[in-house]
Design a protein around this motif. Structure first.
Motif, PDB file in Angstrom:
ATOM      1  N   VAL C   3       0.868  -1.173   0.000  1.00  0.00           N
ATOM      2  CA  VAL C   3       0.000   0.000   0.000  1.00  0.00           C
ATOM      3  C   VAL C   3       0.905   1.224   0.000  1.00  0.00           C
ATOM      4  CG1 VAL C   3      -1.723   1.294   1.276  1.00  0.00           C
ATOM      5  CG2 VAL C   3      -1.871  -1.189   1.182  1.00  0.00           C
ATOM      6  N   LYS C   4       0.891   1.990  -1.110  1.00  0.00           N
ATOM      7  CA  LYS C   4       1.746   3.169  -1.217  1.00  0.00           C
ATOM      8  C   LYS C   4       0.915   4.433  -1.043  1.00  0.00           C
ATOM      9  CE  LYS C   4       5.344   1.213  -4.097  1.00  0.00           C
ATOM     10  NZ  LYS C   4       6.196   1.359  -5.295  1.00  0.00           N
ATOM     11  N   PRO C   5       1.114   5.119   0.077  1.00  0.00           N
ATOM     12  CA  PRO C   5       0.316   6.338   0.320  1.00  0.00           C
ATOM     13  C   PRO C   5       0.635   7.395  -0.736  1.00  0.00           C
ATOM     14  CG  PRO C   5       1.529   5.672   2.291  1.00  0.00           C
ATOM     15  CD  PRO C   5       2.069   4.859   1.165  1.00  0.00           C
ATOM     16  N   LEU C   6      -0.355   8.200  -1.068  1.00  0.00           N
ATOM     17  CA  LEU C   6      -0.171   9.258  -2.067  1.00  0.00           C
ATOM     18  C   LEU C   6       0.067  10.610  -1.401  1.00  0.00           C
ATOM     19  CD1 LEU C   6      -2.811   8.534  -4.847  1.00  0.00           C
ATOM     20  CD2 LEU C   6      -0.334   8.242  -4.961  1.00  0.00           C
ATOM     21  N   GLY C   7       0.837  11.460  -2.096  1.00  0.00           N
ATOM     22  CA  GLY C   7       1.038  12.841  -1.664  1.00  0.00           C
ATOM     23  C   GLY C   7       1.657  12.951  -0.290  1.00  0.00           C
ATOM     24  N   ASP C   8       1.012  13.694   0.581  1.00  0.00           N
ATOM     25  CA  ASP C   8       1.570  13.930   1.920  1.00  0.00           C
ATOM     26  C   ASP C   8       1.065  12.920   2.947  1.00  0.00           C
ATOM     27  OD1 ASP C   8      -1.031  14.618   2.377  1.00  0.00           O
ATOM     28  OD2 ASP C   8      -0.547  16.354   3.602  1.00  0.00           O
ATOM     29  N   ARG C   9       0.627  11.755   2.476  1.00  0.00           N
ATOM     30  CA  ARG C   9       0.095  10.771   3.426  1.00  0.00           C
ATOM     31  C   ARG C   9       1.157   9.749   3.837  1.00  0.00           C
ATOM     32  NH1 ARG C   9      -3.842  11.554  -0.473  1.00  0.00           N
ATOM     33  NH2 ARG C   9      -5.762  12.503   0.301  1.00  0.00           N
ATOM     34  N   VAL C  10       0.948   9.148   5.003  1.00  0.00           N
ATOM     35  CA  VAL C  10       1.823   8.069   5.454  1.00  0.00           C
ATOM     36  C   VAL C  10       0.951   6.893   5.893  1.00  0.00           C
ATOM     37  CG1 VAL C  10       3.599   9.673   6.245  1.00  0.00           C
ATOM     38  CG2 VAL C  10       1.905   8.872   7.869  1.00  0.00           C
ATOM     39  N   LEU C  11       1.553   5.707   5.837  1.00  0.00           N
ATOM     40  CA  LEU C  11       0.873   4.503   6.313  1.00  0.00           C
ATOM     41  C   LEU C  11       1.483   4.154   7.665  1.00  0.00           C
ATOM     42  CD1 LEU C  11      -1.121   2.143   5.617  1.00  0.00           C
ATOM     43  CD2 LEU C  11       0.858   0.940   4.682  1.00  0.00           C
ATOM     44  N   VAL C  12       0.641   4.028   8.668  1.00  0.00           N
ATOM     45  CA  VAL C  12       1.094   3.811  10.037  1.00  0.00           C
ATOM     46  C   VAL C  12       0.519   2.499  10.558  1.00  0.00           C
ATOM     47  CG1 VAL C  12       0.863   4.680  12.396  1.00  0.00           C
ATOM     48  CG2 VAL C  12       1.352   6.266  10.540  1.00  0.00           C
ATOM     49  N   LYS C  13       1.368   1.657  11.127  1.00  0.00           N
ATOM     50  CA  LYS C  13       0.912   0.417  11.766  1.00  0.00           C
ATOM     51  C   LYS C  13       0.635   0.733  13.230  1.00  0.00           C
ATOM     52  CE  LYS C  13       2.843  -4.005  12.974  1.00  0.00           C
ATOM     53  NZ  LYS C  13       4.045  -4.855  12.841  1.00  0.00           N
ATOM     54  N   LEU C  14      -0.553   0.396  13.699  1.00  0.00           N
ATOM     55  CA  LEU C  14      -0.901   0.770  15.077  1.00  0.00           C
ATOM     56  C   LEU C  14      -0.088  -0.019  16.087  1.00  0.00           C
ATOM     57  CD1 LEU C  14      -4.713   1.442  14.911  1.00  0.00           C
ATOM     58  CD2 LEU C  14      -2.784   2.956  14.568  1.00  0.00           C
ATOM     59  N   VAL C  15       0.292   0.666  17.164  1.00  0.00           N
ATOM     60  CA  VAL C  15       1.123   0.074  18.199  1.00  0.00           C
ATOM     61  C   VAL C  15       0.233  -0.319  19.379  1.00  0.00           C
ATOM     62  CG1 VAL C  15       2.960   0.592  19.866  1.00  0.00           C
ATOM     63  CG2 VAL C  15       3.163   1.333  17.485  1.00  0.00           C
ATOM     64  N   GLU C  16       0.510  -1.496  19.977  1.00  0.00           N
ATOM     65  CA  GLU C  16      -0.295  -1.982  21.105  1.00  0.00           C
ATOM     66  C   GLU C  16      -0.199  -1.064  22.324  1.00  0.00           C
ATOM     67  OE1 GLU C  16      -2.220  -4.744  20.934  1.00  0.00           O
ATOM     68  OE2 GLU C  16      -1.646  -4.618  18.827  1.00  0.00           O
ATOM     69  N   GLU C  17      -1.267  -1.049  23.089  1.00  0.00           N
ATOM     70  CA  GLU C  17      -1.323  -0.280  24.339  1.00  0.00           C
ATOM     71  C   GLU C  17      -0.100  -0.526  25.222  1.00  0.00           C
ATOM     72  OE1 GLU C  17      -3.419   1.996  25.671  1.00  0.00           O
ATOM     73  OE2 GLU C  17      -4.470   2.044  23.759  1.00  0.00           O
ATOM     74  N   GLU C  73      -3.842  -3.843  12.030  1.00  0.00           N
ATOM     75  CA  GLU C  73      -4.509  -2.554  11.872  1.00  0.00           C
ATOM     76  C   GLU C  73      -3.522  -1.457  11.464  1.00  0.00           C
ATOM     77  OE1 GLU C  73      -7.260  -1.309  14.907  1.00  0.00           O
ATOM     78  OE2 GLU C  73      -7.598  -3.407  15.455  1.00  0.00           O
ATOM     79  N   HIS C  74      -3.921  -0.718  10.470  1.00  0.00           N
ATOM     80  CA  HIS C  74      -3.121   0.399   9.992  1.00  0.00           C
ATOM     81  C   HIS C  74      -4.002   1.629   9.844  1.00  0.00           C
ATOM     82  CE1 HIS C  74      -0.582  -3.005   8.823  1.00  0.00           C
ATOM     83  NE2 HIS C  74       0.416  -2.159   8.610  1.00  0.00           N
ATOM     84  N   LEU C  75      -3.334   2.750   9.709  1.00  0.00           N
ATOM     85  CA  LEU C  75      -4.030   4.007   9.399  1.00  0.00           C
ATOM     86  C   LEU C  75      -3.312   4.669   8.225  1.00  0.00           C
ATOM     87  CD1 LEU C  75      -4.669   6.052  12.675  1.00  0.00           C
ATOM     88  CD2 LEU C  75      -6.371   4.981  11.217  1.00  0.00           C
ATOM     89  N   ILE C  76      -4.081   5.281   7.338  1.00  0.00           N
ATOM     90  CA  ILE C  76      -3.479   6.188   6.364  1.00  0.00           C
ATOM     91  C   ILE C  76      -3.740   7.597   6.893  1.00  0.00           C
ATOM     92  CG2 ILE C  76      -3.488   7.034   3.993  1.00  0.00           C
ATOM     93  CD1 ILE C  76      -4.348   4.246   3.130  1.00  0.00           C
ATOM     94  N   LEU C  77      -2.659   8.291   7.157  1.00  0.00           N
ATOM     95  CA  LEU C  77      -2.719   9.591   7.840  1.00  0.00           C
ATOM     96  C   LEU C  77      -2.116  10.676   6.962  1.00  0.00           C
ATOM     97  CD1 LEU C  77      -1.200   9.080  11.398  1.00  0.00           C
ATOM     98  CD2 LEU C  77      -3.510   9.800  10.872  1.00  0.00           C
ATOM     99  N   SER C  78      -2.682  11.848   7.021  1.00  0.00           N
ATOM    100  CA  SER C  78      -1.997  13.003   6.453  1.00  0.00           C
ATOM    101  C   SER C  78      -0.825  13.346   7.372  1.00  0.00           C
ATOM    102  CB  SER C  78      -2.945  14.193   6.388  1.00  0.00           C
ATOM    103  OG  SER C  78      -2.191  15.363   6.162  1.00  0.00           O
ATOM    104  N   THR C  79       0.288  13.742   6.776  1.00  0.00           N
ATOM    105  CA  THR C  79       1.466  14.042   7.586  1.00  0.00           C
ATOM    106  C   THR C  79       1.184  15.192   8.567  1.00  0.00           C
ATOM    107  OG1 THR C  79       3.856  14.253   7.424  1.00  0.00           O
ATOM    108  CG2 THR C  79       2.566  15.744   6.073  1.00  0.00           C
ATOM    109  N   ASP C  80       0.220  16.048   8.237  1.00  0.00           N
ATOM    110  CA  ASP C  80      -0.154  17.142   9.150  1.00  0.00           C
ATOM    111  C   ASP C  80      -0.759  16.644  10.452  1.00  0.00           C
ATOM    112  OD1 ASP C  80       0.687  19.148   7.521  1.00  0.00           O
ATOM    113  OD2 ASP C  80      -1.284  19.592   6.694  1.00  0.00           O
ATOM    114  N   ASP C  81      -1.281  15.434  10.430  1.00  0.00           N
ATOM    115  CA  ASP C  81      -1.914  14.899  11.632  1.00  0.00           C
ATOM    116  C   ASP C  81      -0.911  14.260  12.585  1.00  0.00           C
ATOM    117  OD1 ASP C  81      -4.502  15.674  10.923  1.00  0.00           O
ATOM    118  OD2 ASP C  81      -4.779  13.889   9.699  1.00  0.00           O
ATOM    119  N   ILE C  82       0.336  14.193  12.161  1.00  0.00           N
ATOM    120  CA  ILE C  82       1.361  13.642  13.055  1.00  0.00           C
ATOM    121  C   ILE C  82       1.887  14.750  13.946  1.00  0.00           C
ATOM    122  CG2 ILE C  82       3.604  12.487  13.167  1.00  0.00           C
ATOM    123  CD1 ILE C  82       2.954  11.136  10.575  1.00  0.00           C
ATOM    124  N   LEU C  83       1.742  14.538  15.254  1.00  0.00           N
ATOM    125  CA  LEU C  83       2.083  15.578  16.218  1.00  0.00           C
ATOM    126  C   LEU C  83       3.563  15.575  16.576  1.00  0.00           C
ATOM    127  CD1 LEU C  83      -0.930  14.943  18.619  1.00  0.00           C
ATOM    128  CD2 LEU C  83      -0.742  16.762  16.917  1.00  0.00           C
TER     129      LEU C  83
END
Lengths: 88, 88, 88, 88, 88, 88, 88
Positions: C3-17, C73-83
Motif C-alpha cells: 500500500v503506497k500512500p499518495l502525496g503527503d500521506r503516510v501509512l502507520v501500523k498501530l502500536v499496542e497499548e 490494523e493500519h491508518l493512512i494519515l496526512s502528515t499534518d496529523d502527526i504531532l
C-alpha cells in the motif's frame, strides 16, 4: 515579571467604565457588538503591528483572552481585533 | 525516550496552579477563555517558531493535545496557540 | 502486496497499548483529544513529508482512515496529523 | 462511448469485495471512515494527477460521484480523495 | 436572444433521460450524489474553461442555477461543477 | 443624486416579470435557485468588472442588497453574483 | 478627543431616517438585508481604502461595531462593508 505577547498580539490593560465616559465615548447597552477600551502595555514582534505602548484602543468586547496580572485585568488581543485608537 | 514535536508544534510541560499564582498571573474563574501556563521542553523544526526551550508560556486552555510522559502532564501545542512568553 | 500512500500521506501500523506504556508515554482516559502512537511503514511522495519509515509517531486518535493489511490494523494519515516523533 | 474526467478528477471502476479480501486488505465493519478500492480507468488532464490508468487505488468510501457505465459501477473522484495505490 | 455566461460559467441544455440511457450511462436511483448530463450551448470568457460548445458533459445534479430559454430547460453552471466530458 | 457602487459591486435596476417573459427567458416556479434579471445602471471601479452600464444581466434571486431609488427597486450586487449577460 | 480607525476601517456617523428619505433613497421595510446610510468622519490608514471623509455611504445594516461619541451614534466599519457612495 513581564508578559510578552507573541506575533501580532498585544497586551491591553482594561480601562474603567468611568474613564471611558469622561473621554466622551459611550457604548450603549443595546449595542449589538459592544466595544471596550483599554491601554496597550506591551506589543508583540509581528511586522503588521501598527499600535504601540501607551495608546488607548477600542476593541470588540468578546475579543481576546483575559488574564489578571497582579490585581489588574488585562487582555491578550490579536492586533486585528483592535478597531481604533482613541486620542484625547 | 524523547518526544520531538513536528513542524510548528512545541511540547509544553504543564505548570502547577501554585507556581502560576506566585508569578503574579492569575486567571479568573469567570474568564471566558481561560489561559494556562507551561514550560516549553521541546520545539519542532518549523521556520516560524519564535519560542525556545525553557521559556514559560501562556496559552489558551483548550488548545493542544494532552499526553503524559512518565507521570508528568504535557501538551503538544501549535506555536500559534501560544499567546505570550512570561518572564520573571 | 504493498500500500503506497499518495502525496503527503503516510501509512502507520498501530502500536499496542502495552508497548506505549513501556515507552513512558501514557494517554490519560480523561484527555480531551487522546493521541495514539504508531509505526510508520510507508510514506508518500509529498515534498513536505519530514518523517520516514521506521519512526514511531504520535497522532490525534480520530485522524486518518483505518485499513487492515493482513490481520494488522493500519491508518493512512496526512502528515499534518502527526504531532511528534517518539524516540527511545 | 467514453467518459473523460475533467481537471484533477479520475474515473474509477469499483472492485468487488472478494477481490479486495484476496489482496489482503480488509476494511473492518467498525472502521470510522471505511475506505474502498477501485481500478482507475481514466484520468483528467490536471497537472497534479500522480496516478494512472490501470492502478488499483484506495479511497474514502463517501468520496466522489457514482455513475454506471453499461452495467458497471464507477466513481468520478477528485485525485485528492485517493489515499493510496495498492500494488500486488 | 442570447444568454452569455460570465467568467468561468457555462450554459448547459439539459438532456432527456432517454438520451442518457442510450449512451450507456445510467445513474442509479440510490446514488448518493446523482449526476446529470447536458449539452454545452455557451461558455464564459474565463481563462480556465476547458470545455466547449457542443460537448456533452456530466455534472452533479444539484449544481448550478436553472433557467428556461423558450421552452427548454437549461442550467448555468460553474465549470468546476462539470465532472467529465462524455464522448460517443 | 447618484449611487456609486464600490469595488466589484454593480447597481442593478430590477426588471418587471412581463419584460423577462418577452425576452424568452422564463424562470420556473419550482426552480431550486430562482434567478432574476435586471439592468445595470452603475458599476464600481473594481478591476475585475466585466459588465457595463446598459447590459441586462441574470443573477441569483437572493443575492445582493435591496434599495429603492425614488420609486424604483434596485439591487447592489457583487459582480460575482452575476451569472450571465442577456442579449436580445 | 478623536477616534482613529485602524487598518481598513472607517468611522461613520449615522444619518437620520428623514435625511435619507430626502435624498431619494428609501429602504423598504421588507428588504431582506436592509442597508443604512452614514457620513464618513474618519478613515484608517489601510492601502485599499477608496472612500474619504465627508462622503455619504451606504452599508449593510448589521455591519460594524456601534459606539457613541458624545451623544452621536457612530459605527466602526470595515471598508469592505461599504456598498456604495451616495452623491447628491
Amino acid at each position: 515579571m513581564q508578559v510578552k505577547p507573541l506575533g501580532d498580539r498585544v497586551l491591553v490593560k482594561l480601562v474603567e467604565e468611568q474613564e471611558r465616559t469622561q473621554s466622551g465615548i459611550y457604548i450603549p447597552d443595546t449595542a449589538k457588538d459592544k466595544p471596550q477600551t483599554g491601554l496597550i502595555v506591551a506589543v508583540g514582534d509581528g511586522e503588521d503591528i501598527k499600535v504601540k505602548e501607551g495608546q488607548r484602543v477600542l476593541f470588540a468586547k468578546f475579543a481576546g483572552t483575559e488574564i489578571k496580572i497582579g490585581n489588574e485585568e488585562h487582555l491578550i488581543l490579536s492586533t486585528d481585533d483592535i478597531l481604533a485608537v482613541v486620542e484625547d
